[in-house]
Enzyme design. Structure first.
Site, PDB file in Angstrom:
ATOM      1  N   CYS A 125     -21.303  27.537 -14.498  1.00 52.65           N
ATOM      2  CA  CYS A 125     -20.183  26.626 -14.759  1.00 52.65           C
ATOM      3  C   CYS A 125     -18.877  27.415 -14.864  1.00 52.65           C
ATOM      4  O   CYS A 125     -18.620  28.068 -15.878  1.00 52.65           O
ATOM      5  CB  CYS A 125     -20.450  25.861 -16.062  1.00 52.65           C
ATOM      6  SG  CYS A 125     -19.062  24.876 -16.630  1.00 52.65           S
TER       7      CYS A 125
ATOM      8  N   CYS B 105     -16.531  26.444 -17.723  1.00 53.92           N
ATOM      9  CA  CYS B 105     -16.845  26.987 -19.040  1.00 53.92           C
ATOM     10  C   CYS B 105     -16.502  28.474 -19.126  1.00 53.92           C
ATOM     11  O   CYS B 105     -16.008  28.943 -20.149  1.00 53.92           O
ATOM     12  CB  CYS B 105     -18.336  26.819 -19.346  1.00 53.92           C
ATOM     13  SG  CYS B 105     -18.909  25.121 -19.227  1.00 53.92           S
ATOM     14  N   ASP B 106     -16.780  29.218 -18.066  1.00 50.41           N
ATOM     15  CA  ASP B 106     -16.824  30.675 -18.200  1.00 50.41           C
ATOM     16  C   ASP B 106     -15.802  31.450 -17.374  1.00 50.41           C
ATOM     17  O   ASP B 106     -15.669  32.664 -17.552  1.00 50.41           O
ATOM     18  CB  ASP B 106     -18.237  31.170 -17.844  1.00 50.41           C
ATOM     19  CG  ASP B 106     -19.291  30.560 -18.761  1.00 50.41           C
ATOM     20  OD1 ASP B 106     -18.928  30.132 -19.866  1.00 50.41           O
ATOM     21  OD2 ASP B 106     -20.464  30.505 -18.367  1.00 50.41           O
TER      22      ASP B 106
END
Lengths: 123, 322
Positions: B142, B145-146
């Site tokens: 993801c 997210c990261d």
């Protein structure tokens, strides 16, 4: 019951590295779905560990916040890092239920005598 | 709205929606607005994949785009505003062999006249030992997210569809270099994403190539690659590997309860109906071709309307005594 403090990079040294007892840090940001799901769970942890300090660092909020996470090797959010006497002693990557977090934190604390002595689970 | 009780004395719902992505949320909005007693069992993540998407630019009504989490919150607010009840957790068992239909969450059983399956799909994995071991230590799925934690880094994205290219574009906002490694010689992503990737100076392509292994003990240090056309193998250094090679249906729970095809997708009647009367399917599980937020919403709407008709039919039969 203490609350979770929203930490900025300028307070990192005083709040985490120079803290006397164990400090549990949640690296998160507000565009991360799993982080948002973890937030209310993490907020319950101060009620479970009476002598540990719980703080959050939003890695999107500033470059300095992000740099702290990257220097510690954080490669995904949410990541929880546990410090004792300013030293990292363990980490939890990804979402956990409250019971799962309590269990994992107990496991991390138990690996360090000094932390075990200063963090007493209430249950 | 019915206030009946189920056979076990628990509340009997008109509709239980399994999954709270755009399809499930839309089904809940339609069902609850039709004054059907509606329960949404959210699954692991309210919003599904869209909750992990940074920016949605093509959902009608938002000319400046909207973030995935914001869109999820609005859908949730709308569903709950009409009276749908959201239960955070995952169904652990279903029993569709008799009416009312039954859904279990741990030891608690819920009953309903109809069930809408909107459990979507989950990230397909490469199947490498190193992929599991290094997940969260440089392997990730993801970018929303990261990506922020790969500022100035070199990252490999595995895949060639819409997801892979979108993830690469999101990563390129932070990373120094992004390599899209794809087993074919062209992208299957849509033209608009292809164009944006082609124009992005940070993104490069490695065609006809498979990832044999992800290297590193405690964190990702590189990948081992093989060109399918030449059989050439080589190692490439990188700091992260994002896996975006497609999706597998999240239908394990329904094996033996509704008919599934050999890939695990729910067999439909051509629309949203399944092999069981009163059970409907929508979202990714009913759309292998488009897989857009808006098509998921469309099929969620269809499933709710079919459920409403089915429940109307039950009510008419009950009144006529048949």
């Amino acid at each position: 019951m203490s609350k979770v403090k929203d930490l900025q990079a300028e307070d990192w040294e005083s709040e985490v590295l120079n803290a006397e007892g164990p400090v549990v840090v949640d690296f998160w940001h507000n565009m991360c779905g799993w982080c948002l799901k973890l937030n209310p769970v993490f907020a319950q942890l101060p009620g479970r560990f009476d002598r540990a300090k719980f703080v959050k660092v939003n890695v999107l909020e500033s470059t300095d916040n992000r740099r702290i996470a990257m220097d510690l090797g954080v490669m995904g959010t949410p990541t929880i890092k546990v410090f004792c006497e300013g030293r990292p002693i363990g980490e939890i990557i990804g979402f956990r239920s409250l019971d799962g977090l309590v269990k994992d934190l107990n496991g991390i604390f138990s690996r360090r005598d000094e932390c075990l002595g200063q963090s007493t689970p209430l249950e | 709205m019915s206030e009946a009780q189920g056979s076990t004395g628990s509340t009997l719902y008109d509709v239980i929606v399994l999954g709270a992505g755009p399809a499930g949320m839309t089904a809940a909005i339609y069902a609850a607005r039709a004054r059907l007693k509606t329960l949404v069992v959210t699954g692991p993540m309210v919003g599904g994949q869209i909750a992990l998407t940074y920016q949605v630019d093509n959902y009608p009504g938002f000319p400046n785009g909207i973030t995935g989490p914001q869109l999820v919150n609005l859908m949730r607010e709308q569903a709950e505003g009409f009276g749908a009840k959201l239960l955070e957790g995952a169904a652990t068992a279903v029993d569709f062999t008799e009416k009312p239909l039954k859904v279990s969450i741990g030891g608690t059983k819920y009953e309903s006249h109809s069930v809408i399956i909107a459990t979507g799909s989950m990230n397909r994995k490469l199947g490498l030992e190193s992929e599991e071991r290094l997940m969260g230590h440089g392997v990730f799925v993801c970018a929303t997210c990261d990506a922020v934690l790969y500022e100035g880094k070199r990252v490999v994205v595995v895949g060639g569809g819409d997801s892979a290219v979108q993830e690469a574009l999101d990563l390129a906002k932070f990373a120094r270099e992004v390599f899209i490694v794809h087993r074919r010689d062209n992208l299957s992503a849509c033209m608009c994403l292809k164009r944006r990737a082609d124009q992005n100076e940070k993104i490069r392509f490695i065609w006809n190539t498979a990832v044999l292994d992800i290297l590193g003990e405690e964190r990702v240090e590189g990948v081992r690659l093989r060109n399918a056309a030449t059989d050439q193998e080589w190692t490439m250094e990188c700091d992260g590997v994002l896996i975006a090679i497609g999706w597998d249906p999240n239908t394990f729970l329904f094996r033996g309860e509704v008919e599934l095809d050999e890939r695990g997708y729910v067999v439909t009647d051509g629309g949203v109906g399944t092999s069981v009367e009163g059970v409907y399917v929508c979202g990714d599980l009913n759309d292998l071709r488009y897989r857009q937020v808006v098509t998921a919403c469309g099929s969620g709407c269809m499933a709710a309307l079919e459920a409403e008709r089915y429940i109307d039919g039950l009510e008419k039969n009950r009144k006529s005594g048949s």
